[in-house]
Design a protein around this motif. Structure first.
Motif, short mmCIF file in Angstrom:
data_model
loop_
_atom_site.label_atom_id
_atom_site.label_comp_id
_atom_site.label_asym_id
_atom_site.label_seq_id
_atom_site.Cartn_x
_atom_site.Cartn_y
_atom_site.Cartn_z
N SER A 1 -13.02 -12.57 -3.19
CA SER A 1 -13.27 -12.84 -1.76
C SER A 1 -12.05 -12.54 -0.90
O SER A 1 -12.12 -11.72 0.01
N ASN A 2 -10.94 -13.20 -1.17
CA ASN A 2 -9.74 -13.00 -0.35
C ASN A 2 -8.51 -13.31 -1.18
O ASN A 2 -8.60 -13.75 -2.33
N THR B 1 -4.32 1.54 6.20
CA THR B 1 -4.54 0.34 5.40
C THR B 1 -3.81 -0.87 5.97
O THR B 1 -4.04 -2.00 5.53
N GLY C 1 -6.07 -4.06 10.79
CA GLY C 1 -7.16 -4.99 10.51
C GLY C 1 -6.84 -5.93 9.37
O GLY C 1 -5.78 -6.56 9.33
N GLY C 2 -7.74 -6.01 8.40
CA GLY C 2 -7.56 -6.93 7.27
C GLY C 2 -6.53 -6.41 6.29
O GLY C 2 -6.85 -5.74 5.29
N GLN D 1 -4.84 -7.66 3.95
CA GLN D 1 -4.93 -8.05 2.55
C GLN D 1 -6.36 -7.98 2.01
O GLN D 1 -6.69 -8.67 1.05
N ASP D 2 -7.21 -7.18 2.65
CA ASP D 2 -8.54 -6.93 2.09
C ASP D 2 -8.40 -6.20 0.76
O ASP D 2 -7.51 -5.35 0.59
N LYS D 3 -9.30 -6.48 -0.14
CA LYS D 3 -9.26 -5.86 -1.46
C LYS D 3 -9.28 -4.34 -1.36
O LYS D 3 -8.50 -3.65 -2.04
N SER D 4 -10.14 -3.79 -0.52
CA SER D 4 -10.27 -2.34 -0.41
C SER D 4 -8.97 -1.70 0.08
O SER D 4 -8.56 -0.64 -0.39
N ARG D 5 -8.31 -2.37 1.05
CA ARG D 5 -7.06 -1.81 1.58
C ARG D 5 -5.94 -1.89 0.55
O ARG D 5 -5.11 -0.97 0.44
#
Length: 349
Positions: free
Chosen positions: A224-225, A321, A324-325, A327-331
């Motif tokens: 999730s995060n 990257t 935005g987010g 620490q998003d998993k995708s980034r």
């Protein structure tokens, strides 16, 4: 009631403890009630003298109803304070004659007196009770974390790492505290002339980040995060064996040393930036890649590695990257994959 619903409900019991009992439990050897300043904010009520502490004691003498305290029960049946640290610390300090009352408005005759000097009011305070809510040890750890967060959403919140420290004591927690004292970590991102100390166990969380990312390079447990990712790692590894502790310690210290040797003053910064400042994005990326190369390979290719990292930081793909987010998993995976490609080219050139 469904099992899923039960998992969301606390198993707790209330108990009214007299102050005398609380003080005895705090000062028992070993302590039965833990006022742990490592995960709780340090005592705040003595910053401007003892006025606030004295007002609290006076309120107790006036029999003004007190807010409940919350404790979490550990596996040995001891209680750790989740909420109520300032109140309980004040009671303990006053009973131990650590301060004299000041600024009283109702019990003015007690002005300037310590606990041992207040006569019959000693008994009054000793028998004063406070409602304590005890969260039993069989509560899911995730639920205890949620309670910590909800109870500390006021002016003084506990950090995520302070909550982890409270809920997952053990070998890993002790190791994090040890490794967090390294100057490169304890003063990460701070100016040389800054004499302040970091609050909230940020250095310990920074060490934890290395282990969590290093042990799960594909982020399979990153569901999730970042917070949940670190929570899961702390819970799963809280009781490391002695051999594993030594392995973790050696791995972290070696990675930190190699990064310093390769990048020098530019370790964990964007080397192309005008104003260079250490950042966790660079720390996470470099520690788990360059830091885990063999020392010979890292040092022999140090110049190429530095050039490759500068190229990474200048690339539009990397910069995207950081928007935005962060620490998003995708980034995180995109940054890592791009850097892996450049790093392999640098050391195989």
């Amino acid at each position: 009631m469904s099992e899923q619903t039960e998992d969301k409900m606390l198993n707790l019991y209330p108990i009214d403890y007299p102050f005398e009992t609380l003080v005895n439990r705090i000062n028992a050897t070993p302590a039965k009630l833990k006022l742990d300043p490592e995960f709780q904010r340090k005592y705040k009520w003595d910053k401007d003298g003892w006025g606030r502490s004295s007002k609290f004691i006076e309120s107790c003498l006036m029999r003004i109803p007190l807010p409940s305290c919350y404790f979490a029960e550990d596996d040995e049946g001891r209680h750790m304070v989740i909420d109520g640290l300032q109140r309980l610390t004040t009671i303990n300090k006053f009973f131990n004659d650590e301060f004299a009352l000041e600024g009283l408005t109702t019990f003015k005759d007690l002005e300037g007196k310590k606990f041992s000097e207040i006569g019959s009011f000693q008994t009054e305070l000793e028998t004063t009770t406070i409602r304590c809510i005890v969260l039993r040890k069989d509560n899911p750890k995730s639920l205890i974390r949620e309670i910590f967060s909800r109870l500390n959403q006021g002016a003084v919140e506990l950090s995520d790492q302070e909550i982890r420290h409270a809920i997952y004591p053990g070998a890993l927690d002790i190791l994090l505290a040890e490794l967090a004292t390294a100057p490169a970590i304890s003063r990460f991102g701070m100016a040389e002339n800054n004499e302040n100390e970091k609050d909230g166990l940020e250095p310990e969380e920074q060490v934890l980040r290395f282990f969590a990312f290093s042990d799960d390079l594909n982020l399979e447990k990153f569901t999730s995060n970042l917070k949940g990712f670190l929570d899961e790692y702390m819970e799963s590894n809280s009781e490391l064996g002695e051999e594993s502790v030594s392995e973790h310690r050696e791995r972290f210290n070696t990675a930190l040393r190699i990064c310093g040797d390769v990048f020098g003053d530019d370790a964990f910064v964007n080397p192309t930036a005008v104003k260079k400042r250490k950042g966790l994005v660079h720390y996470d990326l470099v520690m788990t890649t360059v830091g885990e190369l063999s020392e010979d390979v890292a040092l022999q290719n140090a110049s190429s590695i530095r050039q490759a990292y500068a190229s990474l930081c200048e690339s539009e793909e990397f910069k995207l990257t950081l928007a935005g987010g962060l620490q998003d998993k995708s980034r995180i995976l995109r940054r890592r994959n791009k850097w892996k490609e450049l790093l392999e080219a640098a050391i195989n050139a």
